[in-house]
Design a protein around this motif. Structure first.
Motif, short mmCIF file in Angstrom:
data_model
loop_
_atom_site.label_atom_id
_atom_site.label_comp_id
_atom_site.label_asym_id
_atom_site.label_seq_id
_atom_site.Cartn_x
_atom_site.Cartn_y
_atom_site.Cartn_z
N PHE A 158 12.51 97.51 21.78
CA PHE A 158 12.54 96.45 20.79
C PHE A 158 13.94 95.88 20.63
CE2 PHE A 158 8.35 97.70 19.88
CZ PHE A 158 7.78 96.78 19.02
N VAL A 159 14.94 96.73 20.75
CA VAL A 159 16.32 96.26 20.64
C VAL A 159 16.69 95.45 21.87
CG1 VAL A 159 18.73 96.98 20.40
CG2 VAL A 159 16.92 98.24 19.21
N ILE A 160 16.24 95.90 23.05
CA ILE A 160 16.56 95.18 24.28
C ILE A 160 15.87 93.82 24.32
CG2 ILE A 160 16.28 95.23 26.79
CD1 ILE A 160 16.50 98.29 26.63
N VAL A 177 10.97 94.91 11.20
CA VAL A 177 10.06 94.61 12.30
C VAL A 177 9.83 95.85 13.16
CG1 VAL A 177 9.64 93.19 14.34
CG2 VAL A 177 10.74 92.19 12.33
N GLN A 178 10.92 96.36 13.72
CA GLN A 178 10.78 97.48 14.64
C GLN A 178 10.16 98.71 13.98
OE1 GLN A 178 13.56 100.27 14.62
NE2 GLN A 178 11.87 101.40 15.56
N ASN A 299 10.30 98.12 3.38
CA ASN A 299 11.62 98.07 3.99
C ASN A 299 12.35 96.76 3.71
OD1 ASN A 299 11.07 100.55 5.01
ND2 ASN A 299 11.14 99.98 7.17
N SER A 300 11.62 95.74 3.23
CA SER A 300 12.24 94.45 2.95
C SER A 300 12.86 94.39 1.55
CB SER A 300 11.21 93.32 3.09
OG SER A 300 10.76 93.23 4.43
N MET A 301 12.60 95.39 0.74
CA MET A 301 13.18 95.37 -0.61
C MET A 301 14.69 95.55 -0.52
SD MET A 301 10.44 97.37 -3.04
CE MET A 301 10.64 98.94 -2.23
N GLY A 302 15.42 94.65 -1.13
CA GLY A 302 16.88 94.68 -1.07
C GLY A 302 17.51 94.79 -2.43
N ARG A 303 18.23 93.74 -2.82
CA ARG A 303 18.96 93.78 -4.09
C ARG A 303 18.03 93.90 -5.28
NH1 ARG A 303 23.58 89.04 -3.14
NH2 ARG A 303 24.66 90.08 -1.40
N GLY A 304 16.88 93.30 -5.19
CA GLY A 304 15.91 93.40 -6.29
C GLY A 304 14.99 94.58 -6.14
N PHE A 305 15.49 95.69 -5.60
CA PHE A 305 14.67 96.84 -5.28
C PHE A 305 13.92 97.36 -6.51
CE2 PHE A 305 14.23 101.46 -5.36
CZ PHE A 305 13.39 101.67 -4.29
N LEU A 306 14.62 97.56 -7.61
CA LEU A 306 13.99 98.18 -8.77
C LEU A 306 12.85 97.31 -9.31
CD1 LEU A 306 13.97 100.57 -10.66
CD2 LEU A 306 15.64 99.38 -12.12
N LEU A 307 13.09 96.00 -9.36
CA LEU A 307 12.05 95.10 -9.85
C LEU A 307 10.86 95.09 -8.91
CD1 LEU A 307 11.15 93.00 -11.92
CD2 LEU A 307 12.29 91.25 -10.51
N ASP A 308 11.13 95.02 -7.59
CA ASP A 308 10.04 95.05 -6.61
C ASP A 308 9.29 96.37 -6.67
OD1 ASP A 308 10.53 92.53 -5.70
OD2 ASP A 308 11.70 93.14 -3.96
N TYR A 309 10.03 97.44 -6.88
CA TYR A 309 9.40 98.76 -6.95
C TYR A 309 8.43 98.83 -8.13
CZ TYR A 309 8.90 103.82 -7.39
OH TYR A 309 8.39 105.09 -7.49
N ILE A 310 8.86 98.35 -9.28
CA ILE A 310 8.03 98.42 -10.49
C ILE A 310 6.86 97.44 -10.41
CG2 ILE A 310 8.00 98.06 -12.99
CD1 ILE A 310 10.90 99.01 -13.03
#
Length: 424
Positions: A158-160, A177-178, A299-310
């Motif tokens: 996938f990297v190649i 993705v990978q 895996n797409s949760m970033g800066r808004g992790f806590l809000l997305d988690y809840i």
């Protein structure tokens, strides 16, 4: 506990399977699970014998061993052991190179905690009709070793295939993705092998969830060793970093991988009722899509992790719990209905069906058997009755009917043996 049919009739019929398919009784479809096509319905074979404790030849233990061997579990266990052993030559060096010996040991011990939580959930889900321990062991070692090795072998391609000049873009691509594509494929491949090689043990969506959770629990166990061990090996403050990553993976999300792969197991469980190889492979491919999607969202949760988690992940978890409860209730209703059909044919009394097919009844039966010193026999009787209900469901599915009728005949003889062991 009643041990005899209400109205036994003399003489065992020469061909208990001679009855042709007939109209479907209204109560034959107690829930959405296991619907019966009118053309496939046939009454349960009649008992027509003397009191059940004495009908039928004694089935020797050697015959039981032969029957169990036919399930193919021994071959699957050996193959799984060989694959797991070979996989360790790739997985263990990979872990040690990333964690060091000390980090590996700490990561291993810390990973036992979330693993215990997942396996406890598997035990609770699987209590109604426990799967063979060897098959669950195969599922676990597939997840913990083989699927990890498959992931390590495939992910470089996938990297190649996609060249990135920016390291951040590469990391995002690998996470969103990978990882979802490769990891879910590697885990669910074990599900497909179980379905194809041990299909008699794969009776429906609940079994699919049980096997999927076990595979995913093994995969998460190995992955947690990597994350926990790396937090110790690469950090200037290993204690605080380990605590942080442990809280994230071990407390907030021990079921993440289980829920991802569980959707594949659910889809494949419905396909298992059809007993069709093409349908099984199609369900494998279709079931990968929701698993990959949920994995990608996590895996797409970033800066808004806590809000997305809840707002997203917690509702998904609660939905998964509700779905499993719903499946369990439907499975119990189906078991009760199929045993009632055997009761109408004289194999059980209605009171026995209540004992065999309801949680309260099973507790009563086991308590009664414990006072009589026959609890192990009662456990086997409960399990055999549940397996008999599943065999009948396969017959009513219309696929491989003669094969499953032969299996039914064997299981009914085993029921007689177990009944005699309890009644003596």
């Amino acid at each position: 506990m009643p041990m005899y049919p209400q109205q036994p009739t003399p003489g065992l019929p020469e061909d208990p399977y001679r009855e042709a398919p007939g109209p479907v009784p209204r109560q034959a479809n107690p829930s959405w699970m296991g619907q019966v096509h009118p053309g496939h319905y046939r009454p349960a074979p009649g008992h027509g014998g003397q009191p059940l404790a004495t009908v039928g030849p004694h089935l020797p233990e050697t015959a039981l061993r032969v029957s169990r061997a036919r399930t193919g579990l021994a071959g699957l266990s050996i193959a799984g052991g060989v694959l797991a052993f070979l996989s360790l030559f790739l997985v263990v060096p990979f872990l040690l190179s990333n964690t060091g010996a000390g980090g590996f040991l700490i990561g291993f011990l810390a990973s036992l905690v979330p693993l215990s939580v997942v396996l406890a959930a598997v035990h609770i889900i699987d209590r109604w009709e426990p799967e063979p321990k060897r098959l669950l062991l195969f599922a676990f070692v597939w997840g913990a070793a083989v699927s990890v090795a498959v992931t390590l072998l495939i992910q470089p391609f996938f990297v190649i295939a996609f060249q990135f000049t920016d390291q951040a873009d590469l990391q995002t691509y690998m996470a969103t993705v990978q990882a979802p594509v490769v990891e879910e494929f590697a885990k669910s491949l074990g599900l497909l092998i179980i379905l194809l090689a041990a299909r008699r043990q794969f009776d429906g969506p609940v079994d699919g969830v049980v096997f999927a959770f076990t595979i995913a629990g093994g995969f998460a166990f190995t992955e947690n060793i990597l994350y926990f061990g790396r937090a110790v090996a690469e950090s200037a403050s290993p204690a605080s970093d380990l605590a942080q990553i442990f809280f994230l993976r071990g407390v907030m999300s021990p079921f993440a991988h289980a829920i991802f792969t569980g959707t594949t197991g659910l889809v494949m469980g419905f396909a298992a009722r059809k007993w069709h190889t093409g349908a099984s492979v199609g369900a494998f491919l279709a079931g990968l899509l929701p698993a990959m999607f949920l994995h990608n969202r996590w895996n797409s949760m970033g800066r808004g992790f806590l809000l997305d988690y809840i707002m997203v992940q917690v509702p998904i978890f609660l939905l998964a719990v509700a779905g499993i409860i719903f499946l369990r209730v439907a499975e119990k209703r189906l078991t009760r209905q199929r045993l009632l059909e055997y009761s109408a044919a004289g194999w059980f009394t209605p009171d026995e069906v209540q004992l065999l097919a309801t949680p309260a009844g099973r507790r009563t039966a086991l308590s009664w058997a414990a006072t009589a010193g026959r609890k192990p026999q009662m456990k086997q009787f409960l399990k055999a009755a549940t397996q008999l209900a599943n065999i009948r469901q396969r017959i009513l599915s219309g696929r491989d009917v003669p094969l499953h009728q032969a299996e039914e005949r064997h299981q009914l003889q085993r029921i007689l043996e177990l009944r005699a062991a309890i009644a003596r």
